[in-house]
Design a protein around this motif. Structure first.
Motif, PDB file in Angstrom:
ATOM      1  N   ASP A  78      -2.041  19.806 -17.453  1.00  0.00           N
ATOM      2  CA  ASP A  78      -1.669  19.591 -16.184  1.00  0.00           C
ATOM      3  C   ASP A  78      -1.628  20.832 -15.435  1.00  0.00           C
ATOM      4  OD1 ASP A  78      -0.408  18.609 -14.088  1.00  0.00           O
ATOM      5  OD2 ASP A  78       1.218  17.586 -15.086  1.00  0.00           O
ATOM      6  N   PRO A  79      -2.315  20.986 -14.513  1.00  0.00           N
ATOM      7  CA  PRO A  79      -1.975  22.396 -13.617  1.00  0.00           C
ATOM      8  C   PRO A  79      -0.544  22.750 -13.232  1.00  0.00           C
ATOM      9  CG  PRO A  79      -4.066  21.470 -13.145  1.00  0.00           C
ATOM     10  CD  PRO A  79      -3.376  20.242 -13.748  1.00  0.00           C
ATOM     11  N   ALA A  80       0.182  21.511 -12.825  1.00  0.00           N
ATOM     12  CA  ALA A  80       1.560  21.325 -12.306  1.00  0.00           C
ATOM     13  C   ALA A  80       2.482  21.923 -13.278  1.00  0.00           C
ATOM     14  CB  ALA A  80       1.504  20.198 -11.570  1.00  0.00           C
ATOM     15  N   LYS A 134     -11.089  21.868 -15.974  1.00  0.00           N
ATOM     16  CA  LYS A 134     -11.091  20.836 -15.263  1.00  0.00           C
ATOM     17  C   LYS A 134     -12.091  20.400 -14.318  1.00  0.00           C
ATOM     18  CE  LYS A 134      -7.315  19.122 -13.512  1.00  0.00           C
ATOM     19  NZ  LYS A 134      -6.887  18.186 -14.363  1.00  0.00           N
ATOM     20  N   VAL A 139      -9.171  22.836  -7.831  1.00  0.00           N
ATOM     21  CA  VAL A 139      -7.951  22.580  -8.504  1.00  0.00           C
ATOM     22  C   VAL A 139      -6.806  23.276  -7.679  1.00  0.00           C
ATOM     23  CG1 VAL A 139      -7.040  23.394 -10.716  1.00  0.00           C
ATOM     24  CG2 VAL A 139      -9.245  22.786 -10.849  1.00  0.00           C
ATOM     25  N   LYS A 141      -5.353  22.567  -5.079  1.00  0.00           N
ATOM     26  CA  LYS A 141      -4.440  21.600  -4.648  1.00  0.00           C
ATOM     27  C   LYS A 141      -3.282  21.274  -5.454  1.00  0.00           C
ATOM     28  CE  LYS A 141      -6.847  17.319  -5.998  1.00  0.00           C
ATOM     29  NZ  LYS A 141      -7.551  16.145  -5.668  1.00  0.00           N
ATOM     30  N   TYR A 142      -3.490  21.981  -6.845  1.00  0.00           N
ATOM     31  CA  TYR A 142      -2.265  21.643  -7.717  1.00  0.00           C
ATOM     32  C   TYR A 142      -1.364  22.772  -7.750  1.00  0.00           C
ATOM     33  CZ  TYR A 142      -5.013  17.414  -9.220  1.00  0.00           C
ATOM     34  OH  TYR A 142      -5.764  16.165  -9.209  1.00  0.00           O
ATOM     35  N   ASN A 144       1.410  25.283  -7.499  1.00  0.00           N
ATOM     36  CA  ASN A 144       2.621  25.355  -7.127  1.00  0.00           C
ATOM     37  C   ASN A 144       3.703  26.549  -7.742  1.00  0.00           C
ATOM     38  OD1 ASN A 144       3.159  24.820  -9.935  1.00  0.00           O
ATOM     39  ND2 ASN A 144       3.133  22.635  -9.602  1.00  0.00           N
ATOM     40  N   ARG A 200      -3.026  26.530  -1.237  1.00  0.00           N
ATOM     41  CA  ARG A 200      -2.623  25.165  -1.371  1.00  0.00           C
ATOM     42  C   ARG A 200      -1.586  24.635  -0.157  1.00  0.00           C
ATOM     43  NH1 ARG A 200      -0.041  21.042  -0.816  1.00  0.00           N
ATOM     44  NH2 ARG A 200       0.880  19.765  -2.330  1.00  0.00           N
ATOM     45  N   ASP A 210       7.305  18.084  -2.230  1.00  0.00           N
ATOM     46  CA  ASP A 210       6.513  19.047  -2.943  1.00  0.00           C
ATOM     47  C   ASP A 210       7.244  20.447  -2.692  1.00  0.00           C
ATOM     48  OD1 ASP A 210       4.581  17.162  -3.217  1.00  0.00           O
ATOM     49  OD2 ASP A 210       3.781  17.771  -1.202  1.00  0.00           O
TER      50      ASP A 210
END
Length: 363
Positions: A78-80, A134, A139, A141-142, A144, A200, A210
Protein backbone atom coordinates in the motif's frame (compact mmCIF):
# COMPACT_ATOMS: atom_id res chain seq x y z
CA UNK A 1 -17.99 -11.41 15.99
CA UNK A 2 -16.87 -12.00 19.52
CA UNK A 3 -17.15 -9.04 21.88
CA UNK A 4 -14.53 -10.17 24.40
CA UNK A 5 -11.60 -7.93 25.26
CA UNK A 6 -9.24 -10.54 23.77
CA UNK A 7 -11.06 -10.50 20.45
CA UNK A 8 -11.14 -6.72 20.33
CA UNK A 9 -7.43 -6.56 21.19
CA UNK A 10 -6.63 -9.06 18.44
CA UNK A 11 -8.59 -6.98 15.95
CA UNK A 12 -6.64 -3.91 17.04
CA UNK A 13 -3.33 -5.78 16.58
CA UNK A 14 -4.44 -6.86 13.11
CA UNK A 15 -5.04 -3.25 12.15
CA UNK A 16 -1.95 -1.83 13.85
CA UNK A 17 -0.53 0.80 11.53
CA UNK A 18 3.17 0.34 10.63
CA UNK A 19 3.66 4.01 11.47
CA UNK A 20 2.84 3.65 15.17
CA UNK A 21 6.53 3.92 16.10
CA UNK A 22 5.95 7.65 15.55
CA UNK A 23 4.76 7.54 19.17
CA UNK A 24 8.29 6.49 20.17
CA UNK A 25 9.72 9.22 17.95
CA UNK A 26 7.53 11.92 19.49
CA UNK A 27 8.10 10.88 23.10
CA UNK A 28 11.83 10.37 22.63
CA UNK A 29 12.49 13.70 20.96
CA UNK A 30 10.64 15.56 23.71
CA UNK A 31 12.71 13.70 26.30
CA UNK A 32 15.84 14.88 24.46
CA UNK A 33 14.53 18.44 24.36
CA UNK A 34 13.73 18.44 28.08
CA UNK A 35 17.20 17.09 28.86
CA UNK A 36 18.82 19.81 26.76
CA UNK A 37 16.84 22.41 28.70
CA UNK A 38 17.84 20.90 32.05
CA UNK A 39 14.36 19.67 33.01
CA UNK A 40 15.79 16.35 34.14
CA UNK A 41 12.78 14.88 35.95
CA UNK A 42 10.44 15.44 33.01
CA UNK A 43 13.06 14.13 30.62
CA UNK A 44 13.51 10.95 32.67
CA UNK A 45 9.78 10.32 32.87
CA UNK A 46 9.47 10.70 29.11
CA UNK A 47 12.49 8.42 28.59
CA UNK A 48 10.98 5.64 30.69
CA UNK A 49 7.66 6.00 28.90
CA UNK A 50 9.42 6.01 25.54
CA UNK A 51 11.29 2.79 26.38
CA UNK A 52 8.11 1.07 27.61
CA UNK A 53 6.18 2.06 24.49
CA UNK A 54 9.07 0.91 22.29
CA UNK A 55 9.13 -2.56 23.86
CA UNK A 56 5.34 -2.79 23.72
CA UNK A 57 5.22 -1.87 20.03
CA UNK A 58 7.96 -4.38 19.25
CA UNK A 59 5.91 -7.07 21.00
CA UNK A 60 2.69 -6.06 19.21
CA UNK A 61 4.47 -6.00 15.86
CA UNK A 62 5.89 -9.45 16.53
CA UNK A 63 2.43 -10.70 17.49
CA UNK A 64 0.99 -9.19 14.34
CA UNK A 65 3.66 -10.94 12.29
CA UNK A 66 2.70 -14.27 13.85
CA UNK A 67 -1.08 -13.90 13.70
CA UNK A 68 -1.78 -11.48 10.86
CA UNK A 69 1.04 -11.82 8.37
CA UNK A 70 -1.33 -11.13 5.50
CA UNK A 71 -2.14 -7.71 6.90
CA UNK A 72 1.56 -6.84 7.06
CA UNK A 73 1.95 -7.93 3.44
CA UNK A 74 -0.96 -5.64 2.52
CA UNK A 75 0.78 -2.75 4.24
CA UNK A 76 3.95 -3.30 2.21
CA UNK A 77 1.89 -3.16 -0.98
CA UNK A 78 0.00 0.00 0.00
CA UNK A 79 1.76 3.24 -1.15
CA UNK A 80 -0.24 5.20 1.42
CA UNK A 81 0.96 3.09 4.38
CA UNK A 82 4.17 1.26 3.48
CA UNK A 83 6.52 4.15 4.23
CA UNK A 84 5.27 4.02 7.81
CA UNK A 85 7.63 1.08 8.37
CA UNK A 86 10.47 3.60 8.43
CA UNK A 87 9.17 4.90 11.77
CA UNK A 88 10.81 1.84 13.35
CA UNK A 89 14.21 3.09 12.15
CA UNK A 90 13.61 6.66 13.29
CA UNK A 91 11.99 5.71 16.60
CA UNK A 92 14.78 3.32 17.52
CA UNK A 93 17.46 5.90 16.77
CA UNK A 94 15.68 8.68 18.68
CA UNK A 95 15.47 6.40 21.71
CA UNK A 96 19.10 5.39 21.20
CA UNK A 97 20.28 9.00 21.15
CA UNK A 98 18.36 9.76 24.34
CA UNK A 99 19.87 6.69 26.03
CA UNK A 100 23.31 7.90 24.94
CA UNK A 101 22.67 11.12 26.86
CA UNK A 102 22.12 8.96 29.96
CA UNK A 103 25.37 7.06 29.47
CA UNK A 104 24.07 3.92 27.73
CA UNK A 105 26.51 4.14 24.85
CA UNK A 106 26.55 0.44 24.03
CA UNK A 107 22.78 0.30 23.59
CA UNK A 108 22.97 3.29 21.25
CA UNK A 109 25.63 1.51 19.19
CA UNK A 110 23.56 -1.68 18.99
CA UNK A 111 20.49 0.30 17.98
CA UNK A 112 22.47 2.06 15.26
CA UNK A 113 23.72 -1.25 13.87
CA UNK A 114 20.18 -2.66 13.78
CA UNK A 115 18.64 0.43 12.24
CA UNK A 116 21.40 0.86 9.68
CA UNK A 117 20.56 -2.64 8.41
CA UNK A 118 16.81 -1.97 8.55
CA UNK A 119 17.23 1.38 6.76
CA UNK A 120 19.25 -0.28 4.01
CA UNK A 121 16.79 -3.18 3.53
CA UNK A 122 13.59 -1.13 3.80
CA UNK A 123 15.10 1.51 1.53
CA UNK A 124 14.97 -0.99 -1.32
CA UNK A 125 12.03 -3.18 -0.29
CA UNK A 126 9.41 -0.50 0.47
CA UNK A 127 9.81 1.55 -2.74
CA UNK A 128 9.72 -1.66 -4.75
CA UNK A 129 6.67 -3.27 -3.13
CA UNK A 130 4.65 -0.08 -2.67
CA UNK A 131 5.56 1.86 -5.81
CA UNK A 132 7.63 0.23 -8.53
CA UNK A 133 5.99 -3.21 -8.51
CA UNK A 134 2.46 -1.86 -8.95
CA UNK A 135 0.95 -2.40 -12.38
CA UNK A 136 -1.53 0.41 -11.80
CA UNK A 137 -0.33 3.77 -13.04
CA UNK A 138 0.19 6.52 -12.14
CA UNK A 139 1.30 5.64 -8.61
CA UNK A 140 1.94 9.30 -7.82
CA UNK A 141 -1.76 9.72 -7.02
CA UNK A 142 -1.10 7.77 -3.79
CA UNK A 143 1.78 9.98 -2.63
CA UNK A 144 1.18 11.55 0.78
CA UNK A 145 2.98 12.90 3.82
CA UNK A 146 4.13 9.46 5.00
CA UNK A 147 6.63 9.36 2.13
CA UNK A 148 8.73 11.91 4.02
CA UNK A 149 9.24 9.36 6.82
CA UNK A 150 11.90 7.74 4.63
CA UNK A 151 13.80 11.03 4.90
CA UNK A 152 13.36 11.08 8.68
CA UNK A 153 14.72 7.53 8.93
CA UNK A 154 17.79 8.43 6.86
CA UNK A 155 18.55 11.48 8.96
CA UNK A 156 18.00 9.57 12.21
CA UNK A 157 20.84 7.25 11.17
CA UNK A 158 23.03 10.32 10.61
CA UNK A 159 22.14 11.75 14.03
CA UNK A 160 22.88 8.45 15.80
CA UNK A 161 26.21 8.03 14.00
CA UNK A 162 27.28 11.62 14.79
CA UNK A 163 26.21 11.14 18.42
CA UNK A 164 28.37 8.04 18.82
CA UNK A 165 31.41 9.54 17.09
CA UNK A 166 33.07 11.13 20.17
CA UNK A 167 33.15 7.79 22.02
CA UNK A 168 34.30 5.62 19.12
CA UNK A 169 37.92 6.59 18.46
CA UNK A 170 38.63 3.48 16.41
CA UNK A 171 35.38 3.82 14.48
CA UNK A 172 35.49 7.58 13.96
CA UNK A 173 36.16 7.39 10.23
CA UNK A 174 33.42 4.81 9.65
CA UNK A 175 30.89 6.77 11.71
CA UNK A 176 31.74 9.92 9.75
CA UNK A 177 31.07 8.09 6.48
CA UNK A 178 27.75 6.73 7.78
CA UNK A 179 26.68 10.14 9.08
CA UNK A 180 27.51 12.10 5.93
CA UNK A 181 26.24 9.39 3.57
CA UNK A 182 22.85 8.96 5.26
CA UNK A 183 22.48 12.74 5.63
CA UNK A 184 23.20 13.24 1.93
CA UNK A 185 20.80 10.48 0.90
CA UNK A 186 18.15 12.06 3.13
CA UNK A 187 18.57 15.43 1.40
CA UNK A 188 18.01 13.87 -2.03
CA UNK A 189 15.09 11.81 -0.74
CA UNK A 190 13.47 15.00 0.58
CA UNK A 191 13.65 16.53 -2.88
CA UNK A 192 12.19 13.37 -4.45
CA UNK A 193 9.37 13.03 -1.93
CA UNK A 194 8.61 16.74 -2.24
CA UNK A 195 8.25 16.46 -6.01
CA UNK A 196 6.01 13.39 -5.76
CA UNK A 197 3.73 14.90 -3.14
CA UNK A 198 3.56 18.22 -5.00
CA UNK A 199 2.57 16.43 -8.21
CA UNK A 200 -0.16 14.55 -6.36
CA UNK A 201 -1.53 17.85 -5.03
CA UNK A 202 -1.47 19.56 -8.42
CA UNK A 203 -2.68 16.76 -10.67
CA UNK A 204 -5.40 15.12 -8.59
CA UNK A 205 -8.36 16.27 -6.56
CA UNK A 206 -7.30 17.14 -3.04
CA UNK A 207 -10.12 16.86 -0.52
CA UNK A 208 -9.91 18.28 3.02
CA UNK A 209 -9.96 14.75 4.43
CA UNK A 210 -6.81 13.94 2.42
CA UNK A 211 -4.69 16.56 4.22
CA UNK A 212 -4.17 14.40 7.28
CA UNK A 213 -1.55 14.72 10.08
CA UNK A 214 1.29 12.89 8.23
CA UNK A 215 1.74 15.97 6.04
CA UNK A 216 3.42 17.49 9.10
CA UNK A 217 6.28 15.07 8.44
CA UNK A 218 7.29 17.34 5.56
CA UNK A 219 8.33 19.84 8.23
CA UNK A 220 9.70 17.20 10.59
CA UNK A 221 11.93 15.84 7.82
CA UNK A 222 13.37 19.34 7.35
CA UNK A 223 13.91 19.69 11.09
CA UNK A 224 15.75 16.40 11.53
CA UNK A 225 17.88 17.26 8.50
CA UNK A 226 18.84 20.41 10.42
CA UNK A 227 19.63 18.42 13.56
CA UNK A 228 21.69 15.86 11.66
CA UNK A 229 23.56 18.65 9.91
CA UNK A 230 24.29 20.43 13.18
CA UNK A 231 25.62 17.22 14.72
CA UNK A 232 27.85 16.56 11.68
CA UNK A 233 29.24 20.10 11.89
CA UNK A 234 30.22 19.38 15.51
CA UNK A 235 32.05 16.14 14.62
CA UNK A 236 35.84 15.90 14.94
CA UNK A 237 38.05 16.17 11.89
CA UNK A 238 37.68 13.29 9.43
CA UNK A 239 38.09 13.23 5.64
CA UNK A 240 34.37 12.87 4.94
CA UNK A 241 33.38 15.52 7.48
CA UNK A 242 36.10 17.98 6.47
CA UNK A 243 35.06 17.73 2.82
CA UNK A 244 31.43 18.60 3.55
CA UNK A 245 31.39 20.62 6.78
CA UNK A 246 30.76 24.00 5.13
CA UNK A 247 28.12 22.61 2.78
CA UNK A 248 26.33 20.79 5.58
CA UNK A 249 26.33 23.86 7.83
CA UNK A 250 24.92 26.08 5.08
CA UNK A 251 22.23 23.63 4.02
CA UNK A 252 21.23 23.12 7.65
CA UNK A 253 20.36 26.81 7.86
CA UNK A 254 18.45 26.59 4.56
CA UNK A 255 16.43 23.59 5.80
CA UNK A 256 15.69 25.33 9.10
CA UNK A 257 14.39 28.34 7.20
CA UNK A 258 12.12 26.18 5.05
CA UNK A 259 10.87 24.26 8.10
CA UNK A 260 10.05 27.58 9.76
CA UNK A 261 8.14 28.68 6.68
CA UNK A 262 6.17 25.41 6.68
CA UNK A 263 4.93 25.73 10.28
CA UNK A 264 2.25 28.43 9.67
CA UNK A 265 1.32 26.74 6.39
CA UNK A 266 0.60 23.47 8.17
CA UNK A 267 -1.34 25.17 10.96
CA UNK A 268 -3.33 27.00 8.29
CA UNK A 269 -4.12 23.73 6.52
CA UNK A 270 -5.31 22.30 9.84
CA UNK A 271 -7.68 25.21 10.38
CA UNK A 272 -8.93 24.92 6.80
CA UNK A 273 -9.52 21.20 7.28
CA UNK A 274 -11.18 21.17 10.70
CA UNK A 275 -12.75 24.63 11.02
CA UNK A 276 -13.65 25.57 7.45
CA UNK A 277 -14.66 22.07 6.29
CA UNK A 278 -15.76 20.63 9.64
CA UNK A 279 -13.64 17.49 9.48
CA UNK A 280 -13.98 16.00 13.01
CA UNK A 281 -10.84 16.27 15.11
CA UNK A 282 -10.56 12.90 16.84
CA UNK A 283 -7.76 10.57 17.79
CA UNK A 284 -5.99 8.60 15.09
CA UNK A 285 -2.57 6.98 15.20
CA UNK A 286 -1.24 9.35 12.55
CA UNK A 287 -1.52 12.27 15.00
CA UNK A 288 1.88 11.18 16.37
CA UNK A 289 3.23 12.09 12.95
CA UNK A 290 2.25 15.67 13.82
CA UNK A 291 3.64 15.67 17.36
CA UNK A 292 7.09 14.44 16.35
CA UNK A 293 7.77 17.27 13.84
CA UNK A 294 6.86 19.88 16.46
CA UNK A 295 9.33 18.36 18.93
CA UNK A 296 11.98 17.81 16.30
CA UNK A 297 11.73 21.41 15.12
CA UNK A 298 12.33 22.54 18.71
CA UNK A 299 15.36 20.30 19.28
CA UNK A 300 16.80 21.13 15.84
CA UNK A 301 16.55 24.83 16.62
CA UNK A 302 18.30 24.39 19.96
CA UNK A 303 21.15 22.42 18.39
CA UNK A 304 21.54 24.66 15.35
CA UNK A 305 21.58 27.73 17.57
CA UNK A 306 24.54 26.24 19.46
CA UNK A 307 26.43 24.73 16.52
CA UNK A 308 26.25 27.79 14.24
CA UNK A 309 26.07 30.38 17.02
CA UNK A 310 22.58 31.58 16.06
CA UNK A 311 20.91 32.62 19.35
CA UNK A 312 17.58 33.60 17.75
CA UNK A 313 17.27 30.10 16.28
CA UNK A 314 17.93 28.55 19.69
CA UNK A 315 15.38 30.82 21.36
CA UNK A 316 12.69 29.85 18.85
CA UNK A 317 13.51 26.19 19.43
CA UNK A 318 13.16 26.50 23.21
CA UNK A 319 9.80 28.24 22.88
CA UNK A 320 8.57 25.63 20.39
CA UNK A 321 9.53 22.81 22.77
CA UNK A 322 6.80 23.71 25.25
CA UNK A 323 4.18 23.96 22.52
CA UNK A 324 5.19 20.45 21.43
CA UNK A 325 4.91 19.24 25.05
CA UNK A 326 1.34 20.55 25.29
CA UNK A 327 0.34 18.91 22.01
CA UNK A 328 1.97 15.62 23.08
CA UNK A 329 -0.03 15.62 26.32
CA UNK A 330 -3.32 16.25 24.51
CA UNK A 331 -2.69 13.48 22.00
CA UNK A 332 -1.50 11.05 24.67
CA UNK A 333 -4.66 11.57 26.76
CA UNK A 334 -6.77 11.16 23.62
CA UNK A 335 -4.94 7.92 22.83
CA UNK A 336 -5.61 6.47 26.28
CA UNK A 337 -9.27 7.39 26.02
CA UNK A 338 -9.42 5.89 22.54
CA UNK A 339 -7.82 2.67 23.76
CA UNK A 340 -10.35 2.40 26.55
CA UNK A 341 -13.41 3.06 24.39
CA UNK A 342 -12.39 0.82 21.49
CA UNK A 343 -10.64 -2.10 23.19
CA UNK A 344 -11.18 -2.23 26.95
CA UNK A 345 -14.83 -1.16 27.11
CA UNK A 346 -17.43 -3.45 25.65
CA UNK A 347 -18.99 -1.77 22.57
CA UNK A 348 -22.71 -1.28 22.44
CA UNK A 349 -23.17 -3.11 19.15
CA UNK A 350 -21.43 -5.22 16.56
CA UNK A 351 -21.20 -2.22 14.25
CA UNK A 352 -19.48 -0.23 16.97
CA UNK A 353 -17.08 -3.10 17.53
CA UNK A 354 -16.04 -3.25 13.91
CA UNK A 355 -15.54 0.48 13.68
CA UNK A 356 -13.72 0.65 16.99
CA UNK A 357 -11.36 -2.18 16.19
CA UNK A 358 -10.50 -0.63 12.87
CA UNK A 359 -9.85 2.73 14.49
CA UNK A 360 -7.84 1.15 17.30
CA UNK A 361 -5.39 -0.13 14.76
CA UNK A 362 -5.11 3.30 13.19
CA UNK A 363 -6.08 2.20 9.71
Amino acid sequence: MSSTVTARADNAVAGLTPGYFALVMATGILSIGAELEGVTVLSTVLLVLCAVVFVLLLALTGLRLLRHRDRIAEDFLDPARAFGFFTYVAGTNVLGVRLFMSGYHTITAVFLALTLLAWFVLGYVVPWTAVLSKTERPVVKYANGTWFIWVVASQSVAVAAATLEPTGESMRGALAIVAVLSWSVGVFLYAAAGVMVALRMMLYELKPVDLNPPYWVSMGACAITVLAGARIVEMAAAPMVDATRGLVAGLAVVFWSFATWLVPVLFGVGLWRHWRHRIPLRYEATLWSMVFPLGMYAVAGIYLGRADMLPIVGWIGRAELWLAMAVWLLVFVAMLRHLYTTVLRRPGSGADLAGGADAAGGR
